[in-house]
Motif scaffolding. Structure first.
Motif, PDB file in Angstrom:
ATOM      1  N   LYS A  23     -55.013   8.577  21.345  1.00 48.21           N
ATOM      2  CA  LYS A  23     -53.987   7.534  21.286  1.00 48.21           C
ATOM      3  C   LYS A  23     -53.368   7.521  19.888  1.00 48.21           C
ATOM      4  O   LYS A  23     -53.961   8.021  18.944  1.00 48.21           O
ATOM      5  CB  LYS A  23     -54.616   6.167  21.586  1.00 48.21           C
ATOM      6  N   ALA A  71     -54.139   3.141  15.709  1.00 50.86           N
ATOM      7  CA  ALA A  71     -54.123   1.714  16.061  1.00 50.86           C
ATOM      8  C   ALA A  71     -53.565   0.857  14.928  1.00 50.86           C
ATOM      9  O   ALA A  71     -52.837  -0.106  15.167  1.00 50.86           O
ATOM     10  CB  ALA A  71     -55.521   1.263  16.430  1.00 50.86           C
ATOM     11  N   PHE A  74     -43.057   4.563  19.912  1.00 50.72           N
ATOM     12  CA  PHE A  74     -44.075   3.818  20.633  1.00 50.72           C
ATOM     13  C   PHE A  74     -43.682   2.344  20.646  1.00 50.72           C
ATOM     14  O   PHE A  74     -43.310   1.787  19.617  1.00 50.72           O
ATOM     15  CB  PHE A  74     -45.446   4.000  19.977  1.00 50.72           C
ATOM     16  N   ARG A 116     -49.200  10.134  25.548  1.00 54.90           N
ATOM     17  CA  ARG A 116     -50.633   9.940  25.269  1.00 54.90           C
ATOM     18  C   ARG A 116     -51.145   8.650  25.895  1.00 54.90           C
ATOM     19  O   ARG A 116     -51.866   7.884  25.257  1.00 54.90           O
ATOM     20  CB  ARG A 116     -50.902   9.949  23.774  1.00 54.90           C
ATOM     21  N   CYS A 117     -50.743   8.370  27.115  1.00 56.80           N
ATOM     22  CA  CYS A 117     -51.159   7.173  27.882  1.00 56.80           C
ATOM     23  C   CYS A 117     -50.736   5.873  27.215  1.00 56.80           C
ATOM     24  O   CYS A 117     -51.362   4.838  27.408  1.00 56.80           O
ATOM     25  CB  CYS A 117     -52.659   7.184  28.142  1.00 56.80           C
ATOM     26  N   THR A 118     -49.695   5.903  26.388  1.00 53.30           N
ATOM     27  CA  THR A 118     -49.173   4.729  25.695  1.00 53.30           C
ATOM     28  C   THR A 118     -47.681   4.615  26.009  1.00 53.30           C
ATOM     29  O   THR A 118     -46.958   5.612  25.931  1.00 53.30           O
ATOM     30  CB  THR A 118     -49.370   4.870  24.173  1.00 53.30           C
TER      31      THR A 118
END
Length: 83
Positions: free
Chosen positions: A3, A6, A39, A68-70
């Motif tokens: 991911k 953060a 993002f 990336r699944c985001t």
């Protein structure tokens, strides 16, 4: 795939429409390369009314996608510039 970081980068850039010079986003960008994707979690200020469409000239500048699944906006080449 990993991911995105953060914590996120601290440097912000302003993203403008190339056609009409309207500000679209204030975005926390990492690295010094070209703007390929945004993002959604890193967008500080969103000045658009509908996602991926310029509010002034109604030109689509990105596509809504998953990277990336985001959730992210994949920028169409040559439609935006950043300062």
């Amino acid at each position: 795939m990993a991911k995105p970081n953060a914590k996120g980068p601290t440097r912000t850039v302003d993203i403008f429409c190339v056609k009409c010079k309207t500000q679209l986003f204030k975005y926390r960008k990492g690295g010094k390369g070209a703007l390929v994707k945004c993002f959604k979690e890193r967008i500080v200020d969103d000045y658009t009314k509908t996602p991926c469409v310029c509010p002034q000239c109604e030109t689509p500048f990105a596509r809504d996608t998953l990277v990336r699944c985001t959730p992210a906006f994949k920028i169409i080449g040559g439609k935006v510039t950043m300062k």
